[in-house]
Design an enzyme around this catalytic site. Sequence first.
Site, PDB file in Angstrom:
ATOM      1  CG  ASN A   9      64.077  49.181  44.235  1.00  0.00           C
ATOM      2  OD1 ASN A   9      63.095  49.906  44.101  1.00  0.00           O
ATOM      3  ND2 ASN A   9      63.732  48.029  44.832  1.00  0.00           N
ATOM      4  CG  PHE A  10      65.515  55.580  42.167  1.00  0.00           C
ATOM      5  CD1 PHE A  10      66.127  55.306  43.208  1.00  0.00           C
ATOM      6  CD2 PHE A  10      65.808  55.868  41.164  1.00  0.00           C
ATOM      7  CE1 PHE A  10      67.511  55.772  43.190  1.00  0.00           C
ATOM      8  CE2 PHE A  10      66.991  56.601  40.872  1.00  0.00           C
ATOM      9  CZ  PHE A  10      67.922  56.337  42.307  1.00  0.00           C
ATOM     10  CB  CYS A  15      60.666  49.497  47.303  1.00  0.00           C
ATOM     11  SG  CYS A  15      60.106  48.027  48.318  1.00  0.00           S
ATOM     12  CB  THR A  56      54.859  46.739  43.180  1.00  0.00           C
ATOM     13  OG1 THR A  56      55.612  47.361  44.306  1.00  0.00           O
ATOM     14  CG2 THR A  56      55.445  45.344  42.856  1.00  0.00           C
ATOM     15  CB  CYS A 114      24.706  33.067  18.522  1.00  0.00           C
ATOM     16  SG  CYS A 114      23.548  33.736  19.857  1.00  0.00           S
ATOM     17  CB  CYS A 170      25.251  40.376  23.590  1.00  0.00           C
ATOM     18  SG  CYS A 170      24.020  39.443  22.897  1.00  0.00           S
ATOM     19  CB  CYS A 222      23.057  45.929  24.662  1.00  0.00           C
ATOM     20  SG  CYS A 222      22.653  47.302  23.537  1.00  0.00           S
ATOM     21  CB  CYS A 247      30.154  37.667  23.081  1.00  0.00           C
ATOM     22  SG  CYS A 247      29.727  36.214  22.303  1.00  0.00           S
TER      23      CYS A 247
HETATM   24  C1  LIG Z   1      57.486  39.530  46.155  1.00  0.00           C
HETATM   25  C2  LIG Z   1      57.906  40.798  45.442  1.00  0.00           C
HETATM   26  C3  LIG Z   1      59.303  41.340  45.772  1.00  0.00           C
HETATM   27  C4  LIG Z   1      60.042  42.138  44.848  1.00  0.00           C
HETATM   28  N1  LIG Z   1      61.078  42.740  45.245  1.00  0.00           N
HETATM   29  C5  LIG Z   1      61.565  43.611  44.443  1.00  0.00           C
HETATM   30  C6  LIG Z   1      62.906  43.993  44.759  1.00  0.00           C
HETATM   31  O1  LIG Z   1      63.510  43.884  45.634  1.00  0.00           O
HETATM   32  N2  LIG Z   1      63.383  45.280  43.939  1.00  0.00           N
HETATM   33  C7  LIG Z   1      62.889  45.769  42.796  1.00  0.00           C
HETATM   34  O2  LIG Z   1      63.417  46.395  42.221  1.00  0.00           O
HETATM   35  N3  LIG Z   1      61.531  45.083  42.457  1.00  0.00           N
HETATM   36  C8  LIG Z   1      60.990  44.322  43.432  1.00  0.00           C
HETATM   37  N4  LIG Z   1      59.691  43.792  42.943  1.00  0.00           N
HETATM   38  C9  LIG Z   1      58.988  44.431  41.717  1.00  0.00           C
HETATM   39  C10 LIG Z   1      59.341  43.400  40.540  1.00  0.00           C
HETATM   40  O3  LIG Z   1      60.596  43.487  40.249  1.00  0.00           O
HETATM   41  C11 LIG Z   1      58.507  44.147  39.553  1.00  0.00           C
HETATM   42  O4  LIG Z   1      58.771  45.476  39.128  1.00  0.00           O
HETATM   43  C12 LIG Z   1      56.905  44.326  39.669  1.00  0.00           C
HETATM   44  O5  LIG Z   1      56.518  42.879  40.369  1.00  0.00           O
HETATM   45  C13 LIG Z   1      56.117  43.998  38.312  1.00  0.00           C
HETATM   46  O6  LIG Z   1      56.286  42.999  37.684  1.00  0.00           O
HETATM   47  P1  LIG Z   1      55.342  41.791  37.679  1.00  0.00           P
HETATM   48  O7  LIG Z   1      53.992  42.200  37.221  1.00  0.00           O
HETATM   49  O8  LIG Z   1      55.869  40.931  36.559  1.00  0.00           O
HETATM   50  O9  LIG Z   1      55.447  41.097  38.862  1.00  0.00           O
HETATM   51  C14 LIG Z   1      59.058  42.643  43.812  1.00  0.00           C
HETATM   52  C15 LIG Z   1      57.855  42.134  43.366  1.00  0.00           C
HETATM   53  C16 LIG Z   1      57.303  41.400  44.123  1.00  0.00           C
HETATM   54  C17 LIG Z   1      56.134  40.412  43.855  1.00  0.00           C
HETATM   55  S1  SF4 Z   2      26.593  36.915  24.087  1.00  0.00           S
HETATM   56 FE1  SF4 Z   2      27.207  36.090  22.436  1.00  0.00          FE
HETATM   57  S2  SF4 Z   2      26.755  33.824  22.571  1.00  0.00           S
HETATM   58 FE2  SF4 Z   2      25.475  34.929  24.132  1.00  0.00          FE
HETATM   59  S3  SF4 Z   2      23.455  35.415  23.019  1.00  0.00           S
HETATM   60 FE3  SF4 Z   2      24.667  37.205  22.591  1.00  0.00          FE
HETATM   61  S4  SF4 Z   2      25.752  36.676  20.608  1.00  0.00           S
HETATM   62 FE4  SF4 Z   2      24.936  35.002  21.296  1.00  0.00          FE
HETATM   63  S1  SF4 Z   3      25.131  49.691  21.358  1.00  0.00           S
HETATM   64 FE1  SF4 Z   3      26.939  48.719  22.266  1.00  0.00          FE
HETATM   65  S2  SF4 Z   3      26.735  46.983  23.383  1.00  0.00           S
HETATM   66 FE2  SF4 Z   3      24.472  47.660  22.169  1.00  0.00          FE
HETATM   67  S3  SF4 Z   3      24.505  46.299  20.401  1.00  0.00           S
HETATM   68 FE3  SF4 Z   3      25.963  48.120  19.966  1.00  0.00          FE
HETATM   69  S4  SF4 Z   3      28.047  47.823  20.288  1.00  0.00           S
HETATM   70 FE4  SF4 Z   3      26.544  46.179  21.098  1.00  0.00          FE
END
Ligand SMILES: Cc1cc2nc3c(=O)[nH]c(=O)nc-3n(C[C@H](O)[C@H](O)[C@H](O)COP(=O)(O)O)c2cc1C
Ligand code: SF4
Ligand code: SF4
Length: 446
Positions: free
Chosen positions: A131-132, A134, A200, A342, A348, A352, A388
Amino acid sequence: MADLSINFAGIKAPNPFWLASAPPTNSGYQIMKAFEAGWGGAVWKTLGVPVINVSSRYGSINYRDTRMMGFNNIELITDRPLADNLREIEEVKKYFPDHAVIASIMVESKKEWHQIVKDVENAGADGIELNFGCPHGMCERGMGSAVGQEPDVLKLIVEWVKEAASTPVITKLSPNISHIIDPGMAAVQGGTDAISLINTIKSIIGIDLDSYAPYPVVDGKGSNGGYCGPAVKPIAMHMLKDLAQHPEISKVPISGIGGIETWRDVVEFILLGATSIQVCTAVMHYGFGIVREMEAGLRQFMDDKGYNTIYDFAGKALPNITEWKHLNLKHKVIAEIDKNTCIGCDLCYIACEDGAHQAIALSGDVSNRIPNIIEENCVGCNLCSLVCPVENCITMVKKDDGTESISWEERTLNDDVPVTFNDDRAGGKGHFVPKPTDALKAKTNS
Ligand SMILES: Cc1cc2nc3c(=O)[nH]c(=O)nc-3n(C[C@H](O)[C@H](O)[C@H](O)COP(=O)(O)O)c2cc1C
Ligand code: SF4
Ligand code: SF4
């Protein structure tokens, strides 16, 4: 039927679905429950000299009706004694000899690294993850992301671990660095058997508007935390791609982590070169049962495409990810509205009109709210189809005949790119834009 089993740097598992080192892997009880539910492997909550945690520890971004779209924590490594964890590793391996149990470790001195490697291997761990990553607390003590951000130190520690390890070593990288290749190369040069990422992302999730302290508030103060969950998936995938495209780094297998929640996420990570995936936040949110949807979806995808193992499609997206300068400047799409689906919300039009290229017109008739694309103004940016709310109501339709192709790099070689501020070769030269004062008329009319 597809075979989901993997051999990841010598670590065998019945499937590529692993729990990331985090609260869901804090104990043998949880890991046995997860294996029963269908997970193929688990990276144990990081072991080391046990810590003292603060209360509370988590914060989240609740985006509109989606809770925990982004998740943040200031938790440290395990606060349980090493002996308890080792005993439970041994027990899990007794019940699940064919599942992957990987011990995540983090200590300080060379002596401690050597000792803990021996301890977890004696307990029966199938592999080791370093674990590098945290980005809070542990880095202040010279560990975690403090190592992940210093390639020379990272390489040295990988070398120490490799001196002692007889099982495969996975180096888990921190995303808190601008150039992920540097720690990736350092890990490979240090002799790592595999890489995992991302840990993280250093972050402040929000500020409490009464105490003026960041979440999670600990007695009136807070600290930066580590960001994860669905919000970080694009960052994780980009870093995975960088490593998987690198000729040297890609020689070791990569375990993909970051925002994985569904079978589709799993497939995307595999297409980018991951050959195992790890999940934390989604399990903290929904529990171990999410693996059933992941497995069913992955199997269906593989059956539909005719793949027997995940190695048949691992990395298949990589050749299609190139630098901007190689993209075809002659490719042309424009938006098309399906008038049958639509609902006339006009989102949209607003997008635009105010945020893009004034290429959508309203009918002017209040009884007909279906807008029209002004084809000659549309640059094909895609914004309208993204806003949309009706799936596939706006599609981007190809307008070039595919016979011509030229990239920025080729145009540069041909000496055919804009070089002065008012160059006639600019892409927007002659493209329609309303007169500035037309904005005032629009206001008067409304
Ligand atoms: C509460 C919490 C605790 C964590 N503890 C560790 C840890 O002890 N060691 C580690 O390598 N990563 C730890 N992580 C990181 C996770 O292993 C993972 O790399 C990170 O959350 C990204 O994955 P996810 O988006 O699925 O959460 C922790 C993450 C969370 C949210
Ligand atoms: S965003 Fe999609 S549903 Fe809404 S007016 Fe434009 S084309 Fe129609
Ligand atoms: S310029 Fe972009 S946002 Fe406007 S109609 Fe074309 S694709 Fe859609």
